[in-house]
Design a protein around this motif. Structure first.
Motif, PDB file in Angstrom:
ATOM      1  N   ASP A 189       0.651   5.802  -0.726  1.00 62.69           N
ATOM      2  CA  ASP A 189      -0.244   6.943  -0.913  1.00 62.69           C
ATOM      3  C   ASP A 189      -0.133   7.448  -2.353  1.00 62.69           C
ATOM      4  OD1 ASP A 189       2.025   8.616  -1.102  1.00 62.69           O
ATOM      5  OD2 ASP A 189       1.911   9.200   0.994  1.00 62.69           O
ATOM      6  N   GLU A 190      -0.960   8.438  -2.698  1.00 63.92           N
ATOM      7  CA  GLU A 190      -1.017   8.930  -4.080  1.00 63.92           C
ATOM      8  C   GLU A 190       0.312   9.521  -4.546  1.00 63.92           C
ATOM      9  OE1 GLU A 190      -4.325  11.548  -4.716  1.00 63.92           O
ATOM     10  OE2 GLU A 190      -5.740  10.101  -3.891  1.00 63.92           O
ATOM     11  N   SER A 232       0.833  -1.210   0.000  1.00 60.53           N
ATOM     12  CA  SER A 232       0.000   0.000   0.000  1.00 60.53           C
ATOM     13  C   SER A 232       0.865   1.256   0.000  1.00 60.53           C
ATOM     14  CB  SER A 232      -0.887   0.018   1.237  1.00 60.53           C
ATOM     15  OG  SER A 232      -1.708  -1.112   1.247  1.00 60.53           O
TER      16      SER A 232
END
Length: 160
Positions: free
Chosen positions: A107-108, A105
């Protein structure tokens, strides 16, 4: 590597922690795989970028470069490794036409860095999955009072 070999894939790893005789054997057998046989060569970015690797594999036709831990391309993360920024150049130099990138995972901002800094094609497919991993387990056991805690084999202690 063993699991890939059991599936008929010519699979080898080359890294700096190996004895030179094993690295030489991996180079020898990888380069001599029969045409059409799937092959997999696992190397670190540092190995991929070395002049020695280029000299030994510049005549080998690689179909794809697969980049694990792709988040290491981002200077925003604490896992940044400068050699990841040079993978695009190495793929071009070795004429590797396809790229896959894998990471947990992110973040953008880090995702944007991955798309910009790695040799992914504009029409590459993004696959997202749940971060829940049923194959991983955390087990907590109570210890008798006064007993020193031990780290499980294969894990390293982290201090904060």
């Amino acid at each position: 590597m063993q699991g890939l070999r059991e599936k008929g894939i010519n699979a080898f790893a080359m890294h700096s922690g190996m004895e030179e005789i094993k690295r030489s054997a991996a180079r020898y057998y990888f380069r001599r795989a029969p045409d059409g046989q799937p092959s997999f060569l696992y190397v670190s970015p540092e190995t991929l970028l070395s002049q020695a690797f280029y000299e030994q594999f510049s005549t080998v036709r690689f179909d794809r470069i697969a980049i694990d831990e792709a988040h290491c391309t981002s200077t925003w993360g604490n896992s940044f490794r400068p050699d990841y920024l040079r993978i695009r150049h190495a793929a071009k130099r070795l004429n590797i036409p396809h790229c896959s990138a894998f990471t947990a995972s992110v973040d953008e901002r880090i995702e944007r860095d991955i798309w910009q800094r790695l040799p992914l094609k504009p029409d590459a497919i993004k696959v997202e999955a749940s971060p829940l991993r049923p194959n991983l387990m955390l087990k907590i056991e109570s210890q008798p009072s006064g007993t020193r805690l031990k780290t499980a084999p294969g894990l390293k202690k982290m201090h904060h």
